[in-house]
Enzyme design. Structure first.
Site, short mmCIF file in Angstrom:
data_model
loop_
_atom_site.label_atom_id
_atom_site.label_comp_id
_atom_site.label_asym_id
_atom_site.label_seq_id
_atom_site.Cartn_x
_atom_site.Cartn_y
_atom_site.Cartn_z
N CYS A 140 0.83 -1.21 0.00
CA CYS A 140 0.00 0.00 0.00
C CYS A 140 0.86 1.26 0.00
CB CYS A 140 -1.00 -0.04 1.15
SG CYS A 140 -2.39 1.11 0.91
N GLU B 163 -0.21 -7.87 3.84
CA GLU B 163 -0.01 -8.31 5.22
C GLU B 163 -1.32 -8.49 5.99
OE1 GLU B 163 -0.50 -3.89 5.91
OE2 GLU B 163 0.01 -5.28 4.28
N HIS C 216 -3.11 -4.71 0.51
CA HIS C 216 -2.40 -4.98 1.76
C HIS C 216 -2.06 -6.47 1.86
CE1 HIS C 216 -2.45 -1.21 4.11
NE2 HIS C 216 -3.53 -0.94 3.42
#
Length: 241
Positions: A96, A188, A186
């Site tokens: 991001c 993660e 994202h």
């Protein structure tokens, strides 16, 4: 992946609880032990070349409070650090804001584009280069991701290759001659972690999305393929270090 690798996580977070949550997210998705992760926060920590000593890879997180379209007191030192990491041929992966920051650092453009903001879960498709990329080739042609951004990369840096897209281009890219990757989504955040992140910035997101849009974003989907990306990146580019 070697058990002794050390990873530097660069963060841009003001909220301590989200700073800690982001660290935990990268530990989980990278399958790292806490002692393998060195963290630096651009909002308070000095950025200097010694941070790269003993490091095998660099990760850049997201940011709910900063934009890659703006310059801050720490922007120049951050870009110097990233260019220094590239000079050392360190693998880098940005998520991001990290994706956007890498793009700008290596010569492309990021634009604030609220009309094309993406929040919650969505789908992206592999570009042709993604099907042959050592990290992305394990993904299906279309896969679910979790997102939260109003800025986007509008041009690839010199030597950039598009790896994934949806209605917006450049959802993921890498540099041809260096192990440097970015994902607009994202990588993660699994569904549970995305809901935590959205809840932490609840007032901001309700202001942007409205109550119904926020409710929809909170209905995050599971993203098993995207959840593997950081781990595959580390396995691919740190095995020889």
């Amino acid at each position: 992946m070697p058990s002794a690798i050390r990873v530097l996580l660069i963060q841009a977070r003001r909220l301590p609880e989200i700073e800690r949550q982001e660290q935990q997210c990268f530990l989980e998705c990278g399958r790292l032990r806490p002692d393998q992760l060195r963290c630096v926060n651009v909002t308070r920590d000095a950025l200097h070349p010694d941070l790269l000593d003993g490091i095998d890879a660099v990760l850049l997180g997201g940011s709910g409070e900063f934009s890659a379209t703006e310059r801050y007191p720490w922007t120049e030192s951050l870009q110097t650090l990233l260019l220094g990491a590239a000079d050392r041929n360190l693998p880098m992966f940005g998520s991001c804001w990290g994706h956007q920051t890498l793009a700008v650092t290596f010569g492309s453009e990021v634009r604030r584009d609220p009309d094309h903001a993406e929040f919650g879960s969505g789908e992206v498709a592999l570009a042709e280069a993604g099907r042959h990329d050592p990290v992305f080739r394990y993904l299906p042609d279309r896969f679910r991701v979790n997102m939260g951004h109003r800025d986007r990369v509008v041009a690839l840096p010199p030597g950039g290759i598009e790896l994934a897209r949806n209605a917006q281009p450049f959802q993921a890219f890498r540099l041809t001659d260096r192990p440097i990757y970015g994902t607009q989504f994202h990588s993660e955040l699994n569904a549970r972690r995305l809901r935590e992140r959205l809840q932490a910035y609840r007032d901001l997101y309700i202001d942007v999305l409205g109550p119904e849009g926020f409710r929809q974003a909170m209905q995050a989907a599971t993203t098993p393929e995207a959840d593997e990306l950081v781990y595959r990146f580390l396995c691919t580019y740190t095995a020889h270090r």
